[in-house]
Design a protein around this motif. Structure first.
Motif, PDB file in Angstrom:
ATOM      1  N   UNK A   1       0.863  -1.175   0.000  1.00  0.00           N
ATOM      2  CA  UNK A   1       0.000   0.000   0.000  1.00  0.00           C
ATOM      3  C   UNK A   1       0.902   1.228   0.000  1.00  0.00           C
ATOM      4  N   UNK A   2       0.692   2.146  -0.947  1.00  0.00           N
ATOM      5  CA  UNK A   2       1.455   3.391  -0.980  1.00  0.00           C
ATOM      6  C   UNK A   2       0.467   4.533  -0.745  1.00  0.00           C
ATOM      7  N   UNK A   3       0.855   5.474   0.111  1.00  0.00           N
ATOM      8  CA  UNK A   3      -0.076   6.557   0.457  1.00  0.00           C
ATOM      9  C   UNK A   3       0.690   7.781   0.950  1.00  0.00           C
ATOM     10  N   UNK A   4       0.083   8.981   0.807  1.00  0.00           N
ATOM     11  CA  UNK A   4       0.723  10.187   1.347  1.00  0.00           C
ATOM     12  C   UNK A   4       0.663  10.163   2.875  1.00  0.00           C
ATOM     13  N   UNK A   5       1.618  10.820   3.520  1.00  0.00           N
ATOM     14  CA  UNK A   5       1.719  10.803   4.978  1.00  0.00           C
ATOM     15  C   UNK A   5       0.411  11.231   5.648  1.00  0.00           C
ATOM     16  N   UNK A   6      -0.281  12.196   5.032  1.00  0.00           N
ATOM     17  CA  UNK A   6      -1.513  12.701   5.662  1.00  0.00           C
ATOM     18  C   UNK A   6      -2.639  11.650   5.678  1.00  0.00           C
ATOM     19  N   UNK A   7      -2.484  10.567   4.889  1.00  0.00           N
ATOM     20  CA  UNK A   7      -3.510   9.512   4.895  1.00  0.00           C
ATOM     21  C   UNK A   7      -3.169   8.362   5.833  1.00  0.00           C
ATOM     22  N   UNK A   8      -2.049   8.502   6.569  1.00  0.00           N
ATOM     23  CA  UNK A   8      -1.577   7.401   7.424  1.00  0.00           C
ATOM     24  C   UNK A   8      -2.628   6.961   8.441  1.00  0.00           C
ATOM     25  N   UNK A   9      -3.343   7.916   9.049  1.00  0.00           N
ATOM     26  CA  UNK A   9      -4.357   7.556  10.048  1.00  0.00           C
ATOM     27  C   UNK A   9      -5.436   6.653   9.459  1.00  0.00           C
ATOM     28  N   UNK A  10      -5.897   7.011   8.264  1.00  0.00           N
ATOM     29  CA  UNK A  10      -6.938   6.218   7.600  1.00  0.00           C
ATOM     30  C   UNK A  10      -6.469   4.801   7.298  1.00  0.00           C
ATOM     31  N   UNK A  11      -5.222   4.679   6.829  1.00  0.00           N
ATOM     32  CA  UNK A  11      -4.667   3.361   6.513  1.00  0.00           C
ATOM     33  C   UNK A  11      -4.522   2.543   7.794  1.00  0.00           C
ATOM     34  N   UNK A  12      -4.004   3.197   8.852  1.00  0.00           N
ATOM     35  CA  UNK A  12      -3.803   2.486  10.125  1.00  0.00           C
ATOM     36  C   UNK A  12      -5.125   1.992  10.713  1.00  0.00           C
ATOM     37  N   UNK A  13      -6.204   2.751  10.474  1.00  0.00           N
ATOM     38  CA  UNK A  13      -7.523   2.314  10.970  1.00  0.00           C
ATOM     39  C   UNK A  13      -7.909   0.974  10.332  1.00  0.00           C
ATOM     40  N   UNK A  14      -7.638   0.838   9.022  1.00  0.00           N
ATOM     41  CA  UNK A  14      -7.960  -0.419   8.325  1.00  0.00           C
ATOM     42  C   UNK A  14      -7.072  -1.543   8.867  1.00  0.00           C
ATOM     43  N   UNK A  15      -5.773  -1.244   9.009  1.00  0.00           N
ATOM     44  CA  UNK A  15      -4.813  -2.248   9.479  1.00  0.00           C
ATOM     45  C   UNK A  15      -5.173  -2.711  10.883  1.00  0.00           C
ATOM     46  N   UNK A  16      -5.521  -1.757  11.744  1.00  0.00           N
ATOM     47  CA  UNK A  16      -5.840  -2.109  13.135  1.00  0.00           C
ATOM     48  C   UNK A  16      -7.213  -2.757  13.263  1.00  0.00           C
ATOM     49  N   UNK A  17      -7.984  -2.698  12.161  1.00  0.00           N
ATOM     50  CA  UNK A  17      -9.307  -3.334  12.160  1.00  0.00           C
ATOM     51  C   UNK A  17      -9.215  -4.846  12.305  1.00  0.00           C
ATOM     52  N   UNK A  18      -7.993  -5.352  12.370  1.00  0.00           N
ATOM     53  CA  UNK A  18      -7.799  -6.796  12.604  1.00  0.00           C
ATOM     54  C   UNK A  18      -7.616  -7.571  11.323  1.00  0.00           C
ATOM     55  N   UNK A  19      -7.095  -8.771  11.477  1.00  0.00           N
ATOM     56  CA  UNK A  19      -6.911  -9.724  10.382  1.00  0.00           C
ATOM     57  C   UNK A  19      -5.898  -9.269   9.329  1.00  0.00           C
ATOM     58  N   UNK A  20      -5.135  -8.215   9.634  1.00  0.00           N
ATOM     59  CA  UNK A  20      -4.100  -7.738   8.711  1.00  0.00           C
ATOM     60  C   UNK A  20      -2.775  -7.723   9.457  1.00  0.00           C
ATOM     61  N   UNK A  21      -1.745  -8.303   8.828  1.00  0.00           N
ATOM     62  CA  UNK A  21      -0.427  -8.298   9.450  1.00  0.00           C
ATOM     63  C   UNK A  21       0.487  -7.384   8.641  1.00  0.00           C
ATOM     64  N   UNK A  22       1.221  -6.514   9.341  1.00  0.00           N
ATOM     65  CA  UNK A  22       2.159  -5.616   8.672  1.00  0.00           C
ATOM     66  C   UNK A  22       3.508  -6.331   8.567  1.00  0.00           C
ATOM     67  N   UNK A  23       3.960  -6.543   7.324  1.00  0.00           N
ATOM     68  CA  UNK A  23       5.215  -7.248   7.090  1.00  0.00           C
ATOM     69  C   UNK A  23       6.369  -6.248   7.058  1.00  0.00           C
ATOM     70  N   UNK A  24       6.101  -5.067   6.485  1.00  0.00           N
ATOM     71  CA  UNK A  24       7.147  -4.065   6.306  1.00  0.00           C
ATOM     72  C   UNK A  24       6.489  -2.685   6.234  1.00  0.00           C
ATOM     73  N   UNK A  25       7.190  -1.637   6.693  1.00  0.00           N
ATOM     74  CA  UNK A  25       6.609  -0.280   6.592  1.00  0.00           C
ATOM     75  C   UNK A  25       7.694   0.773   6.426  1.00  0.00           C
ATOM     76  N   UNK A  26       7.372   1.830   5.667  1.00  0.00           N
ATOM     77  CA  UNK A  26       8.266   2.975   5.487  1.00  0.00           C
ATOM     78  C   UNK A  26       7.410   4.223   5.631  1.00  0.00           C
ATOM     79  N   UNK A  27       7.753   5.079   6.601  1.00  0.00           N
ATOM     80  CA  UNK A  27       7.013   6.334   6.759  1.00  0.00           C
ATOM     81  C   UNK A  27       7.915   7.495   6.371  1.00  0.00           C
ATOM     82  N   UNK A  28       7.506   8.234   5.344  1.00  0.00           N
ATOM     83  CA  UNK A  28       8.239   9.395   4.853  1.00  0.00           C
ATOM     84  C   UNK A  28       7.192  10.328   4.253  1.00  0.00           C
ATOM     85  N   UNK A  29       7.576  11.207   3.330  1.00  0.00           N
ATOM     86  CA  UNK A  29       6.557  12.031   2.661  1.00  0.00           C
ATOM     87  C   UNK A  29       5.558  11.120   1.950  1.00  0.00           C
ATOM     88  N   UNK A  30       6.116  10.120   1.258  1.00  0.00           N
ATOM     89  CA  UNK A  30       5.266   9.063   0.698  1.00  0.00           C
ATOM     90  C   UNK A  30       5.534   7.824   1.542  1.00  0.00           C
TER      91      UNK A  30
END
Length: 198
Positions: free
Chosen positions: A140-169
């Motif tokens: 999933x690629x997203x702008x930093x300002x959308x991080x909260x929305x993405x994290x809500x989906x991820x924390x909604x359960x049943x999703x495992x984060x394998x790798x992450x990079x937080x920057x401007x993109x």
């Protein structure tokens, strides 16, 4: 379509005797054909004094890749009944090897089939059955300002984060059950600026 499949819970071995012949059976978890064949080779080396080292394996969540070998026994009397036991338990990613020490009394075709079937059944019984799920992985690629929305989906359960990079993109590699893919990707795509790739 269900993403559910079954494999063995643990490595196991068993022994079976029929008219002086000894059958040693082994169940092993395998990920691909090469691994299965390497394990077969190691059994052939270890039990080089045995008359026959017969085997069968089944691979993949869809259970479409398989192979069997009678290793000198009459055609269809060893590999087929071993594979039959794997199939009757609906297992995959499994290799069953049956080593036979000949006891001097011929078993005949029906006797061989029954003995190999029973030897394989005992090893698989011992190995147990474990539920698995076919998994999907996406980035999933997203702008930093959308991080909260993405994290809500991820924390909604049943999703495992394998790798992450937080920057401007930002980007995250996620894994989840295939039968939930439509729902999870739909929720991710509803977040502003999100793009997905496999």
């Amino acid at each position: 379509m269900s993403d559910l499949y079954y494999t063995i819970e643990k490595e196991a071995e068993s022994q079976y005797k029929e008219k002086m012949s000894r059958f040693l059976s082994f169940a092993r978890k395998v990920n691909d054909a090469e691994e299965a064949k390497n394990i077969v080779k190691s059994f052939q080396n270890e039990y080089h004094d045995a008359r026959h080292v017969c085997w069968a394996y089944m691979l993949g969540p869809d259970r479409k890749e398989w192979q069997l070998n009678d290793n000198g026994e009459p055609s269809g009397t060893a590999g087929k009944p071993i594979l039959g036991q794997i199939n009757s338990k609906e297992l995959t990613d499994v290799l069953v090897v049956v080593v036979r020490y000949f006891g001097g009394i011929k078993l005949g075709t029906p006797g061989l089939i029954a003995a190999y079937r029973e030897a394989a059944r005992l090893a698989l019984e011992e190995a147990g059955r474990k539920e698995m799920h076919d998994m999907a992985t996406i980035t999933v690629t997203f702008p930093y300002m959308s991080a909260d929305g993405v994290m809500r989906v991820v924390k909604g359960g049943e999703v495992e984060v394998v790798d992450r990079t937080f920057d401007n993109t930002c980007s995250m590699t996620l894994t989840f059950r295939k039968d939930k893919a439509e729902e999870i990707t739909g929720r991710l795509l509803s977040v502003d600026g999100v793009t997905l790739s496999e």
